[in-house]
Design a protein around this motif. Sequence first.
Motif, mmCIF file in Angstrom:
data_model
loop_
_atom_site.group_PDB
_atom_site.id
_atom_site.type_symbol
_atom_site.label_atom_id
_atom_site.label_comp_id
_atom_site.label_asym_id
_atom_site.label_seq_id
_atom_site.Cartn_x
_atom_site.Cartn_y
_atom_site.Cartn_z
ATOM 1 N N PHE A 211 21.206 21.102 69.812
ATOM 2 C CA PHE A 211 19.942 21.528 70.257
ATOM 3 C C PHE A 211 18.947 22.948 69.811
ATOM 4 O O PHE A 211 17.730 23.538 69.674
ATOM 5 C CB PHE A 211 19.652 21.786 72.187
ATOM 6 C CG PHE A 211 20.066 20.580 72.873
ATOM 7 C CD1 PHE A 211 19.618 20.176 73.013
ATOM 8 C CD2 PHE A 211 21.349 20.568 73.260
ATOM 9 C CE1 PHE A 211 19.453 19.261 74.607
ATOM 10 C CE2 PHE A 211 22.110 19.283 73.819
ATOM 11 C CZ PHE A 211 21.211 18.561 74.761
ATOM 12 N N VAL A 212 20.432 23.726 69.520
ATOM 13 C CA VAL A 212 19.698 25.534 68.830
ATOM 14 C C VAL A 212 19.247 24.839 67.258
ATOM 15 O O VAL A 212 17.945 25.005 66.271
ATOM 16 C CB VAL A 212 20.763 25.860 69.038
ATOM 17 C CG1 VAL A 212 20.335 26.985 67.558
ATOM 18 C CG2 VAL A 212 21.215 26.653 69.917
ATOM 19 N N THR A 213 20.074 23.642 67.082
ATOM 20 C CA THR A 213 19.778 23.179 65.410
ATOM 21 C C THR A 213 18.344 22.510 65.561
ATOM 22 O O THR A 213 17.675 22.043 64.196
ATOM 23 C CB THR A 213 20.722 22.053 64.534
ATOM 24 O OG1 THR A 213 21.977 23.312 64.803
ATOM 25 C CG2 THR A 213 19.798 21.457 63.508
ATOM 26 N N ILE A 226 13.118 30.202 59.436
ATOM 27 C CA ILE A 226 14.622 30.246 59.610
ATOM 28 C C ILE A 226 15.302 29.869 58.103
ATOM 29 O O ILE A 226 15.285 29.706 56.963
ATOM 30 C CB ILE A 226 15.569 29.005 60.354
ATOM 31 C CG1 ILE A 226 15.288 28.003 59.507
ATOM 32 C CG2 ILE A 226 14.310 28.178 61.595
ATOM 33 C CD1 ILE A 226 15.694 26.100 59.429
ATOM 34 N N ASP A 227 16.735 30.246 58.567
ATOM 35 C CA ASP A 227 17.941 30.857 57.164
ATOM 36 C C ASP A 227 17.986 29.229 56.651
ATOM 37 O O ASP A 227 18.165 29.596 55.642
ATOM 38 C CB ASP A 227 19.254 30.793 57.681
ATOM 39 C CG ASP A 227 19.720 30.472 59.624
ATOM 40 O OD1 ASP A 227 19.270 29.061 59.267
ATOM 41 O OD2 ASP A 227 20.830 30.856 59.821
ATOM 42 N N MET A 228 18.049 27.867 56.934
ATOM 43 C CA MET A 228 18.582 26.612 56.830
ATOM 44 C C MET A 228 18.552 25.484 57.308
ATOM 45 O O MET A 228 18.893 25.940 58.823
ATOM 46 C CB MET A 228 19.742 26.793 55.659
ATOM 47 C CG MET A 228 21.164 26.578 56.874
ATOM 48 S SD MET A 228 22.784 27.382 55.330
ATOM 49 C CE MET A 228 22.568 29.666 55.332
ATOM 50 N N PRO A 229 18.340 24.421 57.301
ATOM 51 C CA PRO A 229 19.284 23.340 58.102
ATOM 52 C C PRO A 229 20.424 23.198 57.977
ATOM 53 O O PRO A 229 21.017 24.018 57.270
ATOM 54 C CB PRO A 229 18.518 21.857 57.509
ATOM 55 C CG PRO A 229 17.455 22.745 56.297
ATOM 56 C CD PRO A 229 18.259 24.336 56.089
ATOM 57 N N ALA A 230 20.910 22.851 59.149
ATOM 58 C CA ALA A 230 22.282 22.634 59.835
ATOM 59 C C ALA A 230 22.598 21.881 60.486
ATOM 60 O O ALA A 230 21.441 21.616 60.954
ATOM 61 C CB ALA A 230 22.633 24.393 60.203
ATOM 62 N N GLY A 231 24.117 21.102 60.868
ATOM 63 C CA GLY A 231 24.848 20.440 61.431
ATOM 64 C C GLY A 231 25.620 20.955 61.512
ATOM 65 O O GLY A 231 25.707 21.779 61.996
ATOM 66 N N ALA A 260 33.160 17.975 68.629
ATOM 67 C CA ALA A 260 33.829 16.935 68.141
ATOM 68 C C ALA A 260 32.817 16.339 67.446
ATOM 69 O O ALA A 260 32.921 15.208 66.854
ATOM 70 C CB ALA A 260 33.510 16.315 69.874
ATOM 71 N N ASP A 261 31.741 16.695 67.106
ATOM 72 C CA ASP A 261 30.549 16.441 66.196
ATOM 73 C C ASP A 261 30.850 16.493 65.010
ATOM 74 O O ASP A 261 30.128 16.853 63.760
ATOM 75 C CB ASP A 261 29.399 16.565 66.381
ATOM 76 C CG ASP A 261 28.836 18.227 66.728
ATOM 77 O OD1 ASP A 261 30.102 18.847 66.404
ATOM 78 O OD2 ASP A 261 27.443 18.251 67.243
ATOM 79 N N SER A 262 31.554 17.838 64.736
ATOM 80 C CA SER A 262 32.758 18.182 63.409
ATOM 81 C C SER A 262 33.091 16.988 62.845
ATOM 82 O O SER A 262 33.390 15.905 63.643
ATOM 83 C CB SER A 262 33.627 18.867 63.636
ATOM 84 O OG SER A 262 32.981 20.244 64.291
ATOM 85 N N GLN A 263 33.309 16.845 61.305
ATOM 86 C CA GLN A 263 34.156 16.386 60.016
ATOM 87 C C GLN A 263 34.898 16.336 59.495
ATOM 88 O O GLN A 263 34.070 18.183 58.385
ATOM 89 C CB GLN A 263 32.718 15.108 59.705
ATOM 90 C CG GLN A 263 32.951 14.102 58.255
ATOM 91 C CD GLN A 263 32.049 13.169 58.602
ATOM 92 O OE1 GLN A 263 31.684 13.616 57.388
ATOM 93 N NE2 GLN A 263 31.798 11.575 58.987
ATOM 94 N N HIS A 363 30.161 33.193 55.851
ATOM 95 C CA HIS A 363 30.392 31.774 56.672
ATOM 96 C C HIS A 363 28.743 30.901 56.966
ATOM 97 O O HIS A 363 28.962 29.620 57.616
ATOM 98 C CB HIS A 363 31.564 31.597 57.659
ATOM 99 C CG HIS A 363 31.345 32.318 58.641
ATOM 100 N ND1 HIS A 363 31.646 32.930 59.689
ATOM 101 C CD2 HIS A 363 29.740 32.071 59.345
ATOM 102 C CE1 HIS A 363 31.281 33.492 61.050
ATOM 103 N NE2 HIS A 363 29.973 33.194 60.690
ATOM 104 N N THR A 364 27.803 31.735 57.248
ATOM 105 C CA THR A 364 26.513 30.857 57.774
ATOM 106 C C THR A 364 26.516 30.065 56.224
ATOM 107 O O THR A 364 24.995 30.614 55.403
ATOM 108 C CB THR A 364 25.508 31.276 57.906
ATOM 109 O OG1 THR A 364 26.098 32.317 59.037
ATOM 110 C CG2 THR A 364 24.808 30.866 58.530
ATOM 111 N N LEU A 365 26.101 28.848 56.563
ATOM 112 C CA LEU A 365 26.540 27.562 55.216
ATOM 113 C C LEU A 365 25.445 26.148 55.065
ATOM 114 O O LEU A 365 25.619 26.291 56.769
ATOM 115 C CB LEU A 365 27.942 27.265 54.748
ATOM 116 C CG LEU A 365 28.627 28.500 54.110
ATOM 117 C CD1 LEU A 365 30.135 28.200 53.993
ATOM 118 C CD2 LEU A 365 27.885 29.096 53.055
ATOM 119 N N PRO A 366 25.179 26.075 54.474
ATOM 120 C CA PRO A 366 24.184 24.296 54.553
ATOM 121 C C PRO A 366 25.464 23.324 54.224
ATOM 122 O O PRO A 366 26.232 23.353 54.699
ATOM 123 C CB PRO A 366 24.086 24.624 53.587
ATOM 124 C CG PRO A 366 24.344 25.292 52.228
ATOM 125 C CD PRO A 366 24.972 26.260 53.279
#
Length: 429
Positions: A211-213, A226-231, A260-263, A363-366
Amino acid sequence: MKVFKNINQEKWEALTERQTINKDNLNQTVQAILNDVRLNGDKALKSYSKRFDKVDLKTFLVSKSEIDSANQLVTDELKQAINIAKQNIEAFHKAQFVDEAIIETTKGVQCWRKAVGIEKVGLYIPGGSAPLFSTVLMLGIPAILANCKEVILCTPANKQGKVSPAIVYTANLIGISKIYKIGGAQAIAAMAFGTETVPQMYKIFGPGNQFVTKAKELIQQSGIAIDMPAGPSEVLIIADTTGNPAYIAADLLSQAEHGADSQVILLSDKETVLTQSLIELEKQVVELPRAEIAKKALLNSKAILLKNINDCIKFSNLYAPEHLIIASDSASDYIDDIVNAGSVFLGNYSCESAGDYASGTNHTLPTNGFARSYSGVSLESFQKKITFQKLSIEGIKAIGPSIEIMAEAEELFAHKNAVTIRLKDVNNV
């Protein structure tokens, strides 16, 4: 984890796919929240605090007494650890300042750039099941170093209306005093559009859930930076026979426990490395407090056997991971071949957790493949560059005729005249 062996290169693309969500429903939900906050300000924020955070807030701003209380609640041991991380992150980001030279492109024509801190920046810090006070350091330190004039922070409150003491302590430590008890897409909306309480910001930073993304993606379409798109969080590990299976498993789980949505992806050219690492994974996951979250993430994760390490590097560049670990004694040999990654960890002792907390890198990364075209957050993320030029009489005489010819060719005669009028004056001197 799903295991794939000796997959042809034509099929690699399918293996790089991330988990997908219903974007139509997400778009509608988040857009409705953005519109509500934009129209109704604090009233909307209070409504969403009740609905999502189960708390009835009378005020959003963290008070001075709450800041003082947080200072007492954080242990000395944690304060010391935070301070070590702070020093390293400051050292790494201070080194990113660049003194740009004045370039004389032609005799009498000087050009240069000046870096200026973005005046107003908003930082979003997740504070739910894992309050990320480390992200306060990662975003707040470069913002302060860049001399951004106004830096605010939004993070959700718990059911008692309190913000994580570690988040409050860390923010205050680095000089951020405006901390708002607002989470989710509504926090992004508040910083993007402003409310009666929350000032409007020019650029918004920080990780968050889907939701934030999505909120960040949508406000960007409205002209807010914004800083960057992210997931969701992700790590890809390339391991050869010199990699340590226990370390590999621990690093895979350090990302799987995010959500749970991490990969997580494991690549190797040796089947024994995959097998031993997966055995370790099964041993370690059951010991984790967030084991159920990690197990769900592992269902969408992959262990892939490829022909050689060069193929592993090629696959990694195609996947473009947020974090790339090369678990090998020869890790440094592959540096030049890495072209798509957010942050890279070389060798068996360079755990991804080091970058998350205290090595000094950001650590804020794409994520989600955006490392193909985006960098992680840095000092420059909080700056804008203004170009300057200064032409002397000699300079306008040198390049003026070329400008006249080019302007006339584009049929922009006022542009041409701006030069012509000057050349007439200087040629008559």
